[in-house]
Design a protein around this motif. Structure first.
Motif, mmCIF file in Angstrom:
data_model
loop_
_atom_site.group_PDB
_atom_site.id
_atom_site.type_symbol
_atom_site.label_atom_id
_atom_site.label_comp_id
_atom_site.label_asym_id
_atom_site.label_seq_id
_atom_site.Cartn_x
_atom_site.Cartn_y
_atom_site.Cartn_z
ATOM 1 N N HIS A 1 0.853 -1.197 0.000
ATOM 2 C CA HIS A 1 0.000 0.000 0.000
ATOM 3 C C HIS A 1 0.884 1.241 0.000
ATOM 4 O O HIS A 1 2.109 1.146 0.122
ATOM 5 C CB HIS A 1 -0.910 0.000 1.242
ATOM 6 N N ASP B 1 0.947 5.165 1.993
ATOM 7 C CA ASP B 1 0.341 6.029 3.011
ATOM 8 C C ASP B 1 0.481 7.469 2.528
ATOM 9 O O ASP B 1 1.401 7.794 1.786
ATOM 10 C CB ASP B 1 1.055 5.854 4.358
ATOM 11 N N GLN B 2 -0.436 8.321 2.979
ATOM 12 C CA GLN B 2 -0.399 9.734 2.559
ATOM 13 C C GLN B 2 0.564 10.553 3.410
ATOM 14 O O GLN B 2 0.755 11.740 3.153
ATOM 15 C CB GLN B 2 -1.796 10.377 2.700
ATOM 16 N N LEU C 1 -4.942 1.237 -7.126
ATOM 17 C CA LEU C 1 -5.420 0.400 -6.019
ATOM 18 C C LEU C 1 -6.307 -0.729 -6.547
ATOM 19 O O LEU C 1 -6.922 -0.610 -7.608
ATOM 20 C CB LEU C 1 -6.240 1.247 -5.043
ATOM 21 N N GLU D 1 -9.590 -2.461 -6.810
ATOM 22 C CA GLU D 1 -10.930 -1.873 -6.668
ATOM 23 C C GLU D 1 -11.803 -2.699 -5.744
ATOM 24 O O GLU D 1 -11.740 -3.930 -5.772
ATOM 25 C CB GLU D 1 -11.593 -1.770 -8.043
ATOM 26 N N ARG E 1 -6.851 -0.517 1.280
ATOM 27 C CA ARG E 1 -6.400 0.213 0.084
ATOM 28 C C ARG E 1 -5.093 -0.415 -0.413
ATOM 29 O O ARG E 1 -4.007 0.129 -0.204
ATOM 30 C CB ARG E 1 -6.233 1.689 0.424
#
Ligand code: SIN
Ligand code: CO
Length: 385
Positions: free
Chosen positions: A132, A134-135, A158, A160, A165
């Motif tokens: 994944h 991360d923001q 990503l 769906e 996520r």
């Protein structure tokens, strides 16, 4: 517990880290911290995952398929974890285990408001949350067991419709195995995947805050309403003196868009307004303080301190300060802004506790008593006997 600084690799110092890596590049820091000082017993983490109000997740993997369950968890659920490939992750551990504020304090090379929380994960062999991004920036500190981190490579779309996520493809460029004491720093947006190598893998993530436009714009609306509701005549407003005859009266022309932008720009150019909305946003607590029992008056605060009682900050409360002018400052507390003098706002924002002795170096005792009473009445501080 011995105070220990963050040990960057190869003689790098914090300034070099900020210049070359922060927000930009991953950095593996072998033996950055003393793992033993920050260990947590698995059963202590799991018991927090059962608390009301906790933000906790259980992620299990079967092959490539991940399932996500959200806490708080019943004891029976945590008693029947699968043999392998599971991970329990608990956010805001510094609220539940205040000793982790000591770990946050070791990140003094970054502004305190940027630090969001401490998340701790416990995983069985093979456990992880899948590939994944991360923001936010994160320091991933291995405190027990081992974890294989794969990271870097292109940012694929990503999967769906998946509960997590997850990236639909993951082509990492680097792989490291984190042992207790090692820290992996990752900037926002970098693909990564951490898989537990063996049972009892505990990773402490120091995560950061970076407010997005949606949150800031929400706050701007609130701050603008607060500023101008009493003073409607002064509210910046669309104006079009000297406008030309419209070619098409039904059109919203570019010149009007520019005039609307000028109204917004006037707000954005107002430093104290932007300071207020940023401070309010970034001091929002993850867990709001429990309500105070009885309202206290400033003189009661001074009397109780003089009688030997000590005030402590609620472990989830967030404070920051901003100097507006020589005389005026804002003290931000859990999403609100209070007016204070600059010296007092700076004195209060950094305080974990206040005892009678601390008042000796306090800039203004009368104003301090008022603000301390306000902080107690908000639940941000409480008295301990
Ligand atoms: C973890 O599993 O402890 C870290 C999760 C992450 O990669 O953000
Ligand atoms: Co991550």
């Amino acid at each position: 517990m011995a105070e220990q600084a963050f040990r960057f690799p190869g003689g790098m110092d914090a300034a070099a880290f900020l210049a070359g890596y922060w927000q930009r590049r991953a950095l593996f820091c072998a033996q950055a911290f003393d793992a033993a000082a920050w260990r947590i017993e698995p059963e202590d983490l799991l018991s927090v995952a059962m608390e009301d109000g906790v933000s906790a997740r259980l992620v299990s993997r079967q092959g490539d398929a991940f399932t996500l369950e959200s806490g708080p968890f019943a004891e029976e659920r945590l008693d029947r974890l699968p043999a392998r490939c599971w991970s329990v992750l608990v956010q805001a551990m510094e609220v539940w285990e205040p000793r982790y504020h000591g770990l946050i304090a070791l990140f003094g090379f970054l502004p305190r408001w940027r630090i969001d929380d401490i998340m701790i994960s416990l995983a069985g062999d093979g456990g992880g949350v899948g590939p994944h991004v991360d923001q936010y920036d994160v320091f991933l500190f291995q405190v027990a067991g081992r974890r294989r981190w794969s990271f870097g490579g292109p940012r694929h779309p990503l999967v769906e419709g998946a509960p997590l996520r997850l990236l639909s493809r993951f082509e990492p460029e680097e792989v490291v195995v984190a042992e207790p004491g090692d820290v992996l720093y990752l900037p926002p947006g970098l693909p990564h995947d951490g898989v537990a190598l063996g049972d009892g893998c505990i990773t402490v993530s120091i995560g950061f805050r970076a407010p997005g436009l949606v949150d800031l714009a929400d706050r701007l609306a609130e701050a603008a309403a607060a500023r101008w509701q009493e003073e409607v005549e002064a509210e910046p407003r669309f104006g079009d003196a000297g406008r030309a005859l419209p070619a098409d009266p039904w059109e919203l022309p570019a010149s009007d868009i520019a005039r609307a932008r000028a109204v917004l720009q006037a707000a954005l150019d107002d430093d104290s307004l932007v300071a207020r909305l940023l401070g309010e946003q970034v001091t929002m607590p993850r867990l709001p303080p429990p309500p105070a029992e009885d309202a206290v008056a400033p003189e009661t605060v001074l009397a109780r301190l003089a009688a030997g009682e000590r005030m402590e900050r609620w472990s989830g409360s967030r404070l920051a300060h901003h100097v507006l002018s020589q005389e005026a400052a804002l003290l931000f507390v859990d999403g609100d802004a209070l007016a204070a003098t600059p010296a007092l706002a700076a004195w209060l924002a950094r305080r974990d506790a206040v005892a009678a002795d601390d008042l000796a170096d306090c800039p203004d005792r009368a104003e301090a008593a008022e603000l301390l009473a306000e902080l107690v009445n908000r639940g941000a501080f409480g008295f301990l006997r």
